[in-house]
Design a protein around this motif. Structure first.
Motif, PDB file in Angstrom:
ATOM      1  N   UNK B  41       0.979  -1.002   0.122  1.00  0.00           N
ATOM      2  CA  UNK B  41       0.013  -0.304   0.306  1.00  0.00           C
ATOM      3  C   UNK B  41       1.053   1.067   0.264  1.00  0.00           C
ATOM      4  N   UNK B  42       1.926   1.218   0.644  1.00  0.00           N
ATOM      5  CA  UNK B  42       2.420   2.284   0.717  1.00  0.00           C
ATOM      6  C   UNK B  42       3.282   2.569  -0.332  1.00  0.00           C
ATOM      7  N   UNK B  47       3.372   5.508  -5.531  1.00  0.00           N
ATOM      8  CA  UNK B  47       2.876   6.086  -7.240  1.00  0.00           C
ATOM      9  C   UNK B  47       1.343   7.314  -7.066  1.00  0.00           C
ATOM     10  N   UNK B  48       0.797   6.649  -6.211  1.00  0.00           N
ATOM     11  CA  UNK B  48      -0.342   8.108  -6.345  1.00  0.00           C
ATOM     12  C   UNK B  48       0.272   9.258  -6.509  1.00  0.00           C
ATOM     13  N   UNK B 115     -13.222  -6.119  -8.783  1.00  0.00           N
ATOM     14  CA  UNK B 115     -13.207  -4.942  -8.291  1.00  0.00           C
ATOM     15  C   UNK B 115     -11.677  -4.151  -9.016  1.00  0.00           C
ATOM     16  N   UNK B 116     -10.926  -5.283  -9.164  1.00  0.00           N
ATOM     17  CA  UNK B 116      -9.948  -5.333  -9.964  1.00  0.00           C
ATOM     18  C   UNK B 116     -10.141  -4.371 -11.498  1.00  0.00           C
ATOM     19  N   UNK B 423      -2.756   1.219  -5.284  1.00  0.00           N
ATOM     20  CA  UNK B 423      -3.346   1.328  -3.661  1.00  0.00           C
ATOM     21  C   UNK B 423      -4.638   1.163  -3.348  1.00  0.00           C
ATOM     22  N   UNK B 424      -5.311   1.632  -4.426  1.00  0.00           N
ATOM     23  CA  UNK B 424      -7.111   1.274  -4.781  1.00  0.00           C
ATOM     24  C   UNK B 424      -7.310  -0.454  -4.277  1.00  0.00           C
ATOM     25  N   UNK B 425      -6.391  -0.735  -4.912  1.00  0.00           N
ATOM     26  CA  UNK B 425      -6.329  -2.764  -4.459  1.00  0.00           C
ATOM     27  C   UNK B 425      -6.702  -3.533  -3.174  1.00  0.00           C
ATOM     28  N   UNK B 426      -5.629  -2.406  -2.289  1.00  0.00           N
ATOM     29  CA  UNK B 426      -5.424  -2.608  -1.317  1.00  0.00           C
ATOM     30  C   UNK B 426      -6.358  -2.151  -0.409  1.00  0.00           C
ATOM     31  N   UNK B 427      -6.571  -1.149  -1.002  1.00  0.00           N
ATOM     32  CA  UNK B 427      -7.673  -0.091   0.444  1.00  0.00           C
ATOM     33  C   UNK B 427      -9.128  -1.244   0.539  1.00  0.00           C
ATOM     34  N   UNK B 428      -8.836  -1.356  -0.943  1.00  0.00           N
ATOM     35  CA  UNK B 428     -10.583  -3.245  -0.789  1.00  0.00           C
ATOM     36  C   UNK B 428     -10.225  -3.563  -0.400  1.00  0.00           C
TER      37      UNK B 428
END
Lengths: 392, 454
Positions: B41-42, B47-48, B115-116, B423-428
């Motif tokens: 996630x970090x 990347x974000x 989700x992906x 990041x989105x995927x790991x938040x999910x």
């Protein structure tokens, strides 16, 4: 088994097929003396249609070996029977091989000379020796696959344990070979009637059409035999529902391929490409195009959405018969404008060749169908069927 | 890794309702995230930040910071757009088409794949919007009665893209959310934290698991599956038309729509495998995402990869069979020109390496499968590079030939979207059950009636 009702039904079906073969071939013989060119051009259409039923069946047979599913188990034997007609198709190809010059303009040296496109294509690809060699190769692959798969499936009935794995193992590479060979056969036999034109979608379009034709035939066969043991064990509403849904899907795939090709050619608007459609949009051919759009896409789209319709063997069989007729019309629209650019000019020879070849094809198909038990034994799916005594 | 291969079950034996529910929901509710979660996630968050910086510079200075030029007016932006959209195809395929085909094994991977899909489509959409140059007026692409008299060019597939992609995103989101509702209720009932309970409760829309709820749910889900199915095909078909309607050799080919769709599914499944193989291990989800799933996905990859290879073969044949100098030159340029290494890497990645998937030996080794899936991801990116750049850089007029080199901002934009995606995927994964709990419950149920569909 004496008195086997399925055998009796097949014997009943054989009579009209024999009549069609005799009448059709006699008419073809008359046509041979009347107008050889017209005969051979009609013959090509009939040949492509009936061979397509075998090729589509061969494809579906391998797909179901790979994918499993009860629909595949139920129609496995009819598919094998249809695929095993391919040696006859190879024989039926001989008139086209011998009559190339009557069908294809690239077989005429005087036409080719001075035309840079044809000179290149005939030099590289569309010449008689290569054409013959490719045809031999296609039929070797097709007959080999059909006979091997049907033979192994019978061996599995006898309890050959290795056959189960073998059927799966061959079906994957077999589908690759089939896809490639149908692509090039469609280029050789059909697209080269207009040798200046080329489309990369062509082979896929043929594959979808052939798969659909074969599936529709299976609907008809299963609907016809549904009352008798052992077909009655599988030919239940759920099977027709599955076959109907698959027909729906393949009809949509056919429409998708057809429309994509049209849209891209129309947008590009290139002088090498548009003549193909221009020829098919004039002199009455546009009416056929509209009919195909309506009857081969719009109407079946709505009909085959209905769950009730798909679960009724009688109604689904009627729809399948109509769609099968439309498959002929689609082939006619793709093929015949090359020979009759001025407009559709149906001739009794079109019907005679379809009848004659169809009669022969069906005779062999019925014989094959009677030669093996209608349901495969030792298929893992056979056990499932036994366990659910009364399918929903 | 030594795991069973012969007809592996869809769910490992020994699970019942309670253990399946606990195993999946505890990832979110009870267990602490593993260290790898924080690391990934970090990285994604980094990347974000890169993405935000790139976007900032882009809006301030304009697309001149990219490597695009004349003749190569489409570069990384379109390549990445098509790449991401392609990745976004696995989700809906798995959830809609496999549902209609009654493939039960889809159950444990559909939630994650959907989700992906959403995150991949979101990443994809950024590229054309920022390529506009003035992204804040993107709404000019919509047909609305404006005072400026602007009206979209409806004959352009680029406008069809706007509709195709936004429809796809909307329906995928609905599909994903509808599938989540019963699970959100489970989460609401199991969570201890007050605030989380309220939030899950809002999402669960008052779901009580009544028979009438289930009945409506089944109908809605099936309808959405039917609606999504044509969308799976249409989106990438429209994307392919962006190229195919042009007259450029290498772009104008009638086979493009199905060829692109097959490529999209190919890359989508590759991405699902790339992500699931490590996640499955990380969260110990081997009971629900079994070798059967891996094997089936590998087979789908092989099949779609062969269709893509058919496309490459037919392109080469077309050039050889074509009387057009331009067609022939294009194929020669691809194979021997300045970008030839890209072409041959593409053949290696997309055609040669995946042939290993014919053999169960390789399909059953997760490490091998993971490497192949990565190779295919790279290969599909290269395919879009070859299609976009080699076709454009040498067109009909040799005097206007040129070369294309991406700049640092091209690369940072791509890396930034990869970061956003991760990041989105790991938040999910952190806040929602990554496997559909109630559908897995139907798989472990003693009388498997539901979950079959019609």
């Amino acid at each position: 088994m004496p008195g086997d009702p399925i055998r009796r039904e097949l014997a009943r079906l054989r009579r009209p097929a024999l009549a069609a073969a005799v009448i059709g071939l006699a008419a073809c013989a008359a046509g041979f003396f009347l107008d050889r060119q017209l005969l051979l051009r009609s013959y090509l259409l009939a040949f492509l249609f009936w061979t397509g039923l075998s090729l589509g069946s061969l494809g579906l047979l391998m797909v179901q070996h790979l994918s499993g599913g009860r629909w595949g188990f139920a129609i496995q034997r009819p598919l094998e029977a249809a695929a095993k007609v391919l040696p006859l198709c190879a024989l039926l190809f001989l008139p086209i091989l011998l009559g190339q010059a009557e069908i294809y303009e690239w077989a005429h040296e005087d036409v080719v000379a001075g035309d840079p496109v044809l000179e290149l294509r005939v030099g590289r690809y569309l010449n008689t020796p290569f054409f013959v060699a490719r045809a031999v190769l296609y039929f070797l692959v097709w007959c080999g696959l059909a006979l091997l798969l049907a033979g192994k499936s019978r061996a599995r009935d006898e309890g050959a344990a290795s056959a189960v794995k073998w059927l799966k193992g061959v079906s994957g590479p077999g589908l690759v070979l089939l896809g490639l060979s149908i692509t090039f056969a469609s280029i050789d036999w059909s697209m080269s009637t207009e040798p200046h034109w080329f489309s990369t979608m062509y082979g896929l379009h043929y594959m979808a059409g052939y798969g659909l034709s074969a599936l529709l035939l299976m609907v008809l066969v299963m609907a016809r035999l549904r009352h008798w043991e052992p077909a009655s064990r599988v030919a239940q509403p759920p099977l027709f529902h599955d076959l109907g849904t698959l027909s729906f899907a393949l009809t949509m795939v056919w429409a998708y391929f057809s429309f994509s090709q049209y849209l891209i050619v129309w947008s590009g608007n290139l002088p090498e490409e548009t003549p193909w459609y221009a020829r098919r949009a004039q002199g009455g051919w546009e009416a056929l195009a509209a009919a195909l759009l309506l009857l081969h896409f719009v109407v079946p789209f709505f009909l085959l959405l209905s769950r009730r319709l798909k679960r009724s063997a009688v109604v689904l069989a009627r729809v399948a018969l109509c769609l099968l007729a439309l498959r002929v019309l689609d082939l006619y629209w793709v093929l015949a404008p090359a020979f009759h650019p001025a407009g559709p000019s149906p001739h009794w020879l079109d019907l005679a060749t379809l009848l004659g070849l169809g009669g022969l094809w069906l005779l062999v198909f019925y014989r094959n169908l009677g030669a093996a038990p209608l349901l495969a034994r030792e298929d893992p799916r056979a056990a499932q069927l036994e366990s659910q005594a009364h399918p929903a | 890794m030594t795991e069973t291969r012969e007809a592996a079950p869809v769910v490992a034996p020994g699970h019942d309702y309670a253990s399946a529910t606990a195993a999946i929901s505890d990832v979110v509710l009870r267990r602490k995230p593993p260290r790898a979660w924080f690391v990934t996630f970090g990285l994604g968050f980094l990347g974000v930040l890169v993405l935000f910086y790139t976007m900032g510079v882009l809006v301030l200075k304009g697309v001149g910071i990219w490597g695009v030029n004349i003749p190569v007016g489409w570069g990384f932006d379109i390549i990445n757009f098509v790449w991401w959209i392609g990745i976004g195809h696995a989700g809906t395929l798995i959830s809609a088409i496999l549902l209609l085909l009654r493939q039960e094994w889809r159950t444990s991977i559909n939630r994650f794949a959907e989700a992906m899909t959403l995150f991949a489509v979101a990443c994809a959409a950024m590229f054309p919007i920022f390529h506009l140059g003035r992204p804040w007026v993107f709404y000019w692409m919509l047909p609305y009665p404006s005072s400026t008299g602007m009206w979209p060019q409806f004959r352009s597939p680029l406008i069809w893209d706007v509709f195709a992609v936004s429809t796809y995103f909307t329906v995928s989101l609905l599909f994903w959310y509808v599938g989540l509702v019963p699970d959100l209720a489970t989460m609401r009932d199991r969570v201890k934290n007050k605030l989380a309970k309220v939030l899950y409760g809002i999402g669960a829309l008052g779901w009580r698991g009544a028979a009438s709820h289930w009945e409506r749910y089944e109908t809605a889900y099936l309808l959405l599956a039917g609606l999504s199915t044509p969308l799976v095909v249409s989106v990438h078909s429209v994307v392919s038309l962006d190229f195919a309607v042009a007259q450029l050799p290498g772009w104008h080919s009638t086979m493009f729509p199905p060829y692109f769709v097959a490529g999209a599914i190919y890359s989508g499944f590759a991405m699902v495998l790339t992500l699931l193989i490590p996640l499955r291990k990380l969260y110990g989800m081997g009971d629900f995402i079994t070798m059967r799933h891996m094997d089936n996905m590998a087979k789908v990859m092989l099949a779609t990869g062969l269709i893509v290879a058919y496309g490459y073969g037919l392109e080469a044949f077309t050039a050889w069979y074509s009387p057009s100098d331009f067609e022939q030159t294009l194929q020669r340029t691809r194979m021997h020109g300045p970008y030839a290494p890209f072409y041959w890497s593409l053949i290696l990645c997309n055609v040669l390496v995946p042939q290993l998937l014919w053999f169960r030996r390789f399909r059953s080794r997760l490490a091998v499968l993971w490497v192949i899936s990565l190779v295919v991801n790279v290969g599909m990116w290269l395919e879009r590079f070859v299609i976009v750049v080699t076709s454009l850089h040498r067109d009909f007029l040799p005097s206007s030939w040129g070369m294309y080199t991406p700049t640092i901002f091209d690369i940072s934009f791509l890396l930034g979207t990869i970061g956003l995606f991760l990041a989105c995927l790991f938040l999910f994964i952190r806040v929602l059950p990554m496997i559909s709990i109630f559908e897995v419950r139907t798989l472990v149920s003693p009388n498997k009636e539901r979950g079959k569909g019609t």
